[in-house]
Design a protein around this motif. Structure first.
Motif: not given
Length: 654
Positions: A5-32
């Protein structure tokens, strides 16, 4: 983790992090895992998938705006509209509709990540996306081109926009939320509980938080405008909209209690037994995903910052499972498809909790490998269960109309485009035949049930027969044509073929018979194909085999009567001793006939046990079905009566 209900503002982006790579892998695996079966499933199309495809074809042929399609117990229009560009591009094929489903299923993975970021934080959201990508339930339904698959995508986007709106207080986010909530009403009837859940949350904020009221009013206004056509349609056609939900509802307390018990067992013991929506009996959670799910439940209960999220997630889960709890055939995985989203969020929270716990113990980034290994294991099991076990399950071939689709694929690649094609035992209105007919154009497509009639073409034709249901089809066809087997689908166990594709070359004169042709009203020509026996006995059944042709395109359906008259006839004060009336080839109605076809049909004339010996007349005629006027005889010469004296028979004494 961001609060619900009271989320904090998102942090500034600093390039691809481990979580970003995991999301990309999830999308590719899900598509496959969702697209790897394209080739195998190109010969599969379910009855319900075909109905949605037909709705899309109707939109291509007659563009219009409509909120609802009443056919097949009714369906919301969002999915047929989405299918339209895929069918326009790839044709009326299983690939076209399945590609749309795979794309929607894959996009839902990204939507879950967006929702997870609003309630869990980036890392847990990435794990949630991976959990949905590899969750068997969602993966299975992403292979099926059913309108329900659109519900989790639109619903998840609507909730993500709603939470983002409350966090940012920006009007454009509230506008996106309103549009998504309105469109959610065009996806699937189970989605209406998600709409009510979102409205309850919006109402709570409206009462408690003055700063959001302007945005909330904007969202509600846009949602109302978008869903207004559906509301108006429901007001005018309530039976259409409520037909399916009311037909499967189960509000009896005993039924509800039984459904709750079935759902309790569905998690780890026995899931949906319907082979369309699940590998029959497969539970929701495999052992590895169950570990993450349990860790997520424990984490949600133990961490103070997560408790509001827990209540929100429990409400979403309840709104997701109720459509199945309050209906028949529980646990019904299609009606409860919305539950895949909270399952993924809980499993993602569990993966994050396991990772953080291990980091505290062993203090190394390698701690993330354990939840990743569990997700990979659950993905491997899900892949095996669908691609190896479900695709080869004995129910799936018939369920997914494999006989029709395999035959059509063969015909499309191997049969000349000017050769007519007939399917038996089917009706021309069968949705899979109707949908795939566009893929076989310009071939003429017909369908009939050989147990009641046979359709013979004047030119070489292809016949597809379900041999397991009509083993005598080839023999019946061979009476009138020279028949060649082009293809058969056999099982390795040596059982009879599931279906056979024949080519029939018409035999000259085979359908001429010995009696003259009779014309009725200049519309139909009827000919007796076999000479009747000279004598019969009381209690016998006299078979009258007729060949019937259309002399012009027919606008209505007709029936044939076969009567047994004495002297005098019923029209001269005598008695009608027996009759055998029947629609002409009810499975292939006269309005669907094509030029150059002869309908071969047997009419049974039972001889009464009490009929006295003597000479009797077998007479026949034609009338408008089901009980309309008779057609006059116009050839070989106009007759005094509207029936034709076919032949006399002698009834012998006992």
């Amino acid at each position: 983790m961001q609060e619900i209900l009271e989320g904090a503002a998102p942090r500034p982006k600093r390039g691809l992090q481990a979580a970003d790579w995991l999301v990309i892998a999830a999308l590719l695996a899900g598509l496959f895992v969702r697209s790897a079966a394209f080739a195998t499933m190109d010969n599969m199309l379910h009855y319900d998938e075909a109905y949605d495809g037909l709705a899309s074809l109707s939109l291509l042929h007659s563009p219009r705006l409509t909120p609802f399609f009443p056919e097949n117990l009714g369906r919301e229009s969002g999915w047929p509209y989405l299918l339209t560009p895929f069918i326009a591009t790839f044709g009326a094929s299983p690939f076209a509709v399945r590609l749309a489903s795979v794309m929607v299923g894959t996009l839902t993975i990204a939507a879950v990540y967006a929702l997870g970021r609003e309630v869990q934080g980036k890392h847990a959201a990435a794990f949630s996306a991976a959990a949905l990508a590899l969750l068997y339930w969602h993966m299975h339904l992403s292979h099926l081109a059913l309108r329900a698959i659109l519900f989790p995508l639109v619903g998840t986007l609507a909730l993500a926009a709603l939470l983002r709106s409350h966090r940012t207080h920006r009007l454009r986010h509230w506008a996106a939320c309103g549009l998504a909530l309105g469109f959610l009403g065009y996806t699937y009837f189970a989605a209406y509980l998600w709409i009510l859940f979102a409205l309850a949350l919006i109402g709570w904020w409206f009462v408690r938080e003055r700063a959001d009221r302007r945005g909330i009013l904007l969202a509600l206004t846009l949602a109302a405008l978008v869903i207004a056509p559906m509301v108006a349609y429901a007001a005018v056609h309530p039976h259409d909209v409520l037909n399916r939900p009311s037909g499967v509802s189960a509000f009896n307390s005993q039924e509800i209690w039984r459904n709750l018990q079935l759902w309790a067992g569905a998690w780890l013991s026995k899931g949906d037994t319907n082979a369309e929506f699940n590998l029959p009996g497969r539970p929701i959670l495999d052992p590895w995903l169950a570990i993450l799910f349990l860790a997520g439940l424990l984490g949600l209960a133990a961490v103070a910052d997560w408790r509001r999220y827990t209540l929100w997630l429990a409400g979403l889960g309840l709104a997701s499972v109720l459509p199945s709890v309050l209906s028949t055939q529980a646990p019904h995985f299609l009606r409860a498809i919305g539950l895949t989203v909270p399952i993924a969020l809980v499993a993602g929270a569990g993966a994050r909790a396991v990772e953080r716990t291990l980091c505290r113990i062993i203090r190394t980034p390698l701690a993330a490998l354990l939840p990743l290994a569990l997700l990979v294991a659950t993905g491997a099991i899900a892949y095996r269960d669908f691609h190896v076990r479900w695709l080869s399950h004995p129910e799936v071939f018939v369920l997914m109309e494999g006989h029709i689709n395999q035959a059509i694929s063969f015909i499309k690649s191997s049969v000349p485009r000017d050769m007519p094609v007939y399917f038996s035992p089917f009706s021309p209105t069968h949705p899979v035949l109707q949908f795939r007919s566009a893929d076989l154009a310009p071939r003429h497509i017909g369908a009939f049930d050989s147990h009641y009639c046979q359709v013979m073409s004047d030119v070489p034709a292809i016949y597809v027969s379900l041999t397991m249901y009509e083993p005598e089809f080839q023999a019946a066809l061979s009476r009138w044509a020279d028949v060649t087997v082009l293809m058969q689908s056999r099982l390795p166990d040596g059982s009879p073929p599931r279906f056979t594709v024949y080519q029939a070359l018409p035999r000259p004169g085979a359908l001429q018979g010995q009696a003259p042709a009779i014309e009725f009203g200049g519309l139909l020509q009827v000919r007796s194909l076999e000479t009747l026996p000279a004598s019969v006995a009381p209690g016998d059944a006299l078979r009258v085999r007729l060949g019937i042709r259309a002399l012009q395109p027919l606008q209505r359906e007709y029936s044939v009567f076969v009567h047994l008259y004495g002297d005098p006839t019923p029209y001269e004060g005598g008695r009608l001793w027996t009759q055998g009336d029947s629609w002409i080839c009810a499975s292939y109605p006269t309005t669907a006939w094509s030029e150059g076809e002869t309908i071969v049909q047997d009419f049974a004339l039972p001889i009464p046990a009490d009929i006295p010996p003597g000479r009797y007349t077998v007479a026949l005629g034609v009338y408008e079905a089901p009980s309309g006027p008779r057609l006059p005889i116009t050839a070989p010469a106009p007759q005094q009566w509207d029936y034709y004296r076919l032949q006399e028979v002698q009834v012998e004494g006992r």
